[in-house]
Design an enzyme around this catalytic site. Structure first.
Site, PDB file in Angstrom:
ATOM      1  N   CYS A  32      23.440   2.845  -0.508  1.00 37.94           N
ATOM      2  CA  CYS A  32      22.985   4.020   0.257  1.00 37.94           C
ATOM      3  C   CYS A  32      21.466   4.155   0.221  1.00 37.94           C
ATOM      4  CB  CYS A  32      23.616   5.292  -0.293  1.00 37.94           C
ATOM      5  SG  CYS A  32      25.415   5.303  -0.163  1.00 37.94           S
ATOM      6  N   ASP A  78      21.701  16.254  15.232  1.00 35.49           N
ATOM      7  CA  ASP A  78      22.451  15.220  15.950  1.00 35.49           C
ATOM      8  C   ASP A  78      21.501  14.150  16.484  1.00 35.49           C
ATOM      9  OD1 ASP A  78      24.684  13.956  17.048  1.00 35.49           O
ATOM     10  OD2 ASP A  78      24.377  14.940  18.980  1.00 35.49           O
TER      11      ASP A  78
END
Lengths: 136, 136, 136, 136, 136, 136
Positions: A32, A78
């Site tokens: 990650c 988004d």
């Protein structure tokens, strides 16, 4: 009575704490911590608790609730890079936990019918977090 | 220990409060106020809380629980118009909130092992409500 | 290469052929013939087949595809009564089969990059239909 | 007989064709052209077609199929930036269409029982592509 | 036009070919060869292809289709041990492939409106098979 | 803050209390008492509650949580017969309720960051149980 709206957004992120060196970050965050990032389709469930209004039969108008979530969260995250593009996430390591708490902080003051009860954030189909404002 | 059964039904409804005029209803309910109705595939999760019976290893026999939900809710609302066809919904504006509360009222007295803990009603994949009897 | 967009709408309908009497309709359609209607959350998957454009890497711009589906189908059927409210469904018994074919007829002429390949319509989580224009 | 394995990976990407200017890219890709990227949880369904082996009852050993997909695709794209980190995607605009074709090219030669039939790639719950090797 | 019904059943099975010794079976089937069995929630999608009947608007009455699937498959395999309890599976190694073919053989002669098009069998959320009668 | 990991396993089981005769068991467990067993794809959601660590942004490292669940539960129950193969289930009737409690007992002592909050076990898509340690 609790009413929940489900919305989605897609974003990139990298898990990395700049206070620590590369070894620490690799050990804590594994893949990650990829410097060029990776990403997810996040699913957010926002729950509001309140009494049913006798005239409308609703706790909160679902359209109003969705508009709040879109305006204060979805439209700002988004198709972004969560480490770099989002004003209210500056300096925040974008783990699911930190995102849920940050989203709560954006949403709680904007809920005017009933009160914000829970933010549930799914990062993948295999993991999710729930935040109910406990640390505030 | 909580045990949950998931069942589904399909129904038409219209959101409209006859005490108010067309403008009020259109403003509050938007396209959900379409006079000829619209509809949903509802999903209901009914949860019962109790201790595990040492002899059976069960809180409540799942077959018994499902039979109660079918007999008292599903069979009376499936493939109906919720505004017109359902005796226990007469005079109720069929919002998800009001439905969940009405279903709770039908179910709570019929659960004889453990007690009814929660009715979760999904109206679409994007919204749901949870009722735990708080206003009773 | 096939690209598919998934959209949803909610509507009421009644299955009934007015050419036949009540007995025939009850025998053929069962509870779906309820005169006051019932409803569903429909899921529509619209698939377009074509070559990948070398400049864009796309068969068709997904935003364009979704706009076509919204404009020609979703906006005209969402939150409606499919028996009464939809111009292009006048005289059509709104079974999933007939709906899929009617949606195909609305969509096929409007797809200008690639060609319409398939309309998949889910009426409930337990049934769906696929139409690929075979009878045209 | 077709057998399908479903796997997932998470990655960042940016849609941008460097041959064109910023205006062209913004017009074609919209917010998918965000320079700092965004991301998805991708779902890949890999299908192999063949006869059932009479001794094993299998078209291909599912463990073997999954190992091929993991080794040749998942391990090379999971938790990466698809524009920068993946050798076999150098110079490829990472649209779902281009990814599905690139994954097919990685997988087809490695399937030794039966033949690769289809790569289905979901980018979000609302869009997906299917590739069956047509342009090869 | 293709219409599909989705049904579920739960069963135990063991993958083992008695013609071969324990080593062969362990190598081929791995932990699926556990002598005391394991199990799955199977999902079966049965698809029928045909023309839309102009009077009914249906390819096949979904109730009829589901009744056929229940009577000829589900009622005979649900809550069973597939290696021991099912007459039409005697001598069949219960891989997903062999099950799909055996279910096809049970279903094809019983479909009287339209023709059986496809049996899709999901063994887990990560694997499935599709059979369309090719080897018959 | 609550973080949840979702994992799956497949197993066979039979519901039967050996203290009672065949009639009692058939009446209580119905077809779940099939002597040769049946099976399920179980889904387990394990939730841990705690404060967000300011340095890592995490309640518990998801990799650590998943490793604990795999080592203490999944690896011991996956592809087994729950009545016969699992040491910590000896003498336990493997209802969903008893399994959730047994899994809790395996997991609670092994969670070293935060505390175990909830074990949710889905036996099928239609039923599940939640255990939060209440009877301990």
């Amino acid at each position: 009575m609790i009413i929940t709206a489900r919305l989605t957004f897609s974003a990139a992120h990298r898990l990395n704490n700049p206070k620590y060196d590369a070894d620490w970050n690799r050990r804590v965050y594994g893949k990650c911590d990829n410097p060029r990032g990776h990403g997810h389709n996040y699913v957010i469930h926002v729950s509001v608790k309140g009494k049913i209004d006798a005239e409308t039969g609703m706790v909160i108008d679902l359209k109003v609730l969705k508009d709040v979530v879109r305006r204060r969260v979805i439209d700002r995250v988004d198709h972004t890079n969560l480490n770099e593009d989002v004003d209210f996430l500056q300096g925040v390591i974008p783990t699911a936990e930190n995102l849920a708490r940050a989203f709560w902080q954006q949403l709680a003051p904007a809920i005017t019918e009933g009160t914000l009860h829970e933010v549930l954030l799914q990062e993948t189909e295999k993991n999710s977090v729930v935040y109910r404002g406990e640390d505030e």
